[in-house]
Design a protein around this motif. Structure first.
Motif, short mmCIF file in Angstrom:
data_model
loop_
_atom_site.label_atom_id
_atom_site.label_comp_id
_atom_site.label_asym_id
_atom_site.label_seq_id
_atom_site.Cartn_x
_atom_site.Cartn_y
_atom_site.Cartn_z
N VAL A 187 0.86 -1.19 0.00
CA VAL A 187 0.00 0.00 0.00
C VAL A 187 0.89 1.24 0.00
O VAL A 187 2.05 1.19 0.43
N GLY A 188 0.33 2.33 -0.49
CA GLY A 188 1.08 3.58 -0.52
C GLY A 188 0.37 4.59 -1.39
O GLY A 188 -0.64 4.27 -2.04
N ILE B 216 -7.07 0.19 2.39
CA ILE B 216 -6.40 -0.32 3.59
C ILE B 216 -7.17 -1.49 4.20
O ILE B 216 -6.58 -2.48 4.65
N GLU B 217 -8.49 -1.41 4.21
CA GLU B 217 -9.29 -2.51 4.76
C GLU B 217 -9.10 -3.78 3.93
O GLU B 217 -8.99 -4.88 4.47
N ARG C 221 -10.99 -15.52 6.36
CA ARG C 221 -11.38 -14.15 6.69
C ARG C 221 -12.52 -13.68 5.78
O ARG C 221 -12.61 -14.09 4.63
N ASN C 222 -13.33 -12.81 6.33
CA ASN C 222 -14.45 -12.21 5.61
C ASN C 222 -14.43 -10.72 5.94
O ASN C 222 -14.54 -10.34 7.10
N LEU C 223 -14.25 -9.87 4.92
CA LEU C 223 -14.08 -8.44 5.16
C LEU C 223 -15.26 -7.85 5.92
O LEU C 223 -15.08 -7.09 6.87
N ARG C 224 -16.46 -8.20 5.54
CA ARG C 224 -17.62 -7.62 6.21
C ARG C 224 -17.68 -8.02 7.68
O ARG C 224 -18.02 -7.22 8.55
N ALA D 44 -7.46 -1.92 14.74
CA ALA D 44 -6.13 -1.51 15.18
C ALA D 44 -5.13 -1.58 14.03
O ALA D 44 -4.28 -0.69 13.87
N TYR D 45 -5.20 -2.66 13.23
CA TYR D 45 -4.29 -2.78 12.09
C TYR D 45 -4.54 -1.67 11.08
O TYR D 45 -3.58 -1.05 10.58
N THR D 46 -5.81 -1.44 10.73
CA THR D 46 -6.10 -0.41 9.73
C THR D 46 -5.65 0.97 10.23
O THR D 46 -5.09 1.76 9.47
N ARG D 47 -5.86 1.24 11.51
CA ARG D 47 -5.45 2.54 12.07
C ARG D 47 -3.93 2.69 12.02
O ARG D 47 -3.40 3.76 11.66
N ALA D 48 -3.20 1.62 12.35
CA ALA D 48 -1.73 1.68 12.33
C ALA D 48 -1.20 1.93 10.91
O ALA D 48 -0.24 2.68 10.72
N ILE D 49 -1.84 1.31 9.93
CA ILE D 49 -1.39 1.50 8.55
C ILE D 49 -1.71 2.92 8.08
O ILE D 49 -0.90 3.57 7.41
#
Length: 259
Positions: free
Chosen positions: A45-46, A201-202, A233-236, A246-251
């Protein structure tokens, strides 16, 4: 006694890439080192234009490196390596060919004997849940189904490495979530090495074993996050998880540091 460790499937060592423009040399990738293990799912990502796609193209042998080296399965990349599949954001299906015929292109490129095509196509159509659409043309399919056909053509080629450059970027959230779930299901069955580029990011956290965060151009790795979330895993479903948040916030914070 030292236990030997398996070499990475993909290895970039201090790779730099630049382009010549009318205004002179434009650095795009700056001394990037990274590794992708066998059966590992790594997401990049970037910011837009930061060089992530250039990195994929260099691994595929489509862009020459200015310095450093790239190896795939221990072999230096000096042209398109064998058994690498590349999936772009826009599907590249042949509009005059059916679903079955588009997937057969991958078998032909892989040199699979025509005597083996029938069973392999049947298996892929079943895996991709496209069996009833085998004789449909791309214009008759939804966007998500067209992407599944593109994925089927890549899988037919039987690549050890799958390079995926924002393959679901043009899809709406619901279709993207479905395609992400389908990709994970197929990856868990096929266990290929995947290097995947996204701005979402999600999506990155939902898919990846590891997420690498890149700076603005010229690309440098500014953060790395190991995603320790249970599979499948299931995104929804994940969106309500505190760990996922927490992961999405850190990224996002790491991306903010690149401004």
């Amino acid at each position: 006694m030292t236990v030997a460790t398996e070499a990475p499937r993909i290895l970039l060592d201090n790779v730099s890439v630049s382009y010549e423009t009318p205004r002179g040399r434009l650095p795009v990738v700056d001394r990037v080192s990274l590794a992708v293990d066998k059966a590992e799912f790594v997401v990049l990502v970037g910011p837009s234009g930061s060089g992530k796609s250039t990195i994929l193209r260099a691994i595929a042998g489509l862009n020459a490196v200015e310095s450093g080296s790239i190896t795939v399965d221990g072999k230096t990349v000096d042209g398109p390596p064998e058994h690498i599949g590349f999936m772009f954001q826009k599907d590249t299906l042949l509009p005059w060919q059916t679903v079955r015929e588009n997937i057969e292109v991958g078998l032909a490129l892989a040199g699979v004997s025509p005597s083996q095509w029938k069973q392999r196509i049947a298996d892929l159509l079943a895996l991709l849940r496209l069996s009833e659409f085998r004789d449909a043309y791309p214009a008759q399919l939804s966007g998500g189904m067209r992407h599944r056909v593109s994925l089927g053509r890549m899988l037919a080629y039987q690549p050890a490495v799958m390079l995926m450059d924002e393959p679901f970027g043009a899809l709406d959230f619901q279709t993207k979530a479905v395609m992400g779930r389908e990709l994970l299901r197929i990856w868990e069955a096929e266990r290929r090495s995947i290097l995947f580029v996204t701005h979402d990011i999600e999506e990155a956290v939902a898919l990846a074993d590891r997420v690498l965060v890149f700076s603005p151009r010229p690309a440098r790795i500014v953060a790395e996050h190991q995603i320790d979330l249970p599979r499948p895993r299931n995104l929804r479903a994940l969106r309500g998880s505190p760990d996922f948040s927490a992961y999405t916030r850190a990224i996002w914070e790491a991306l903010g540091d690149t401004d």
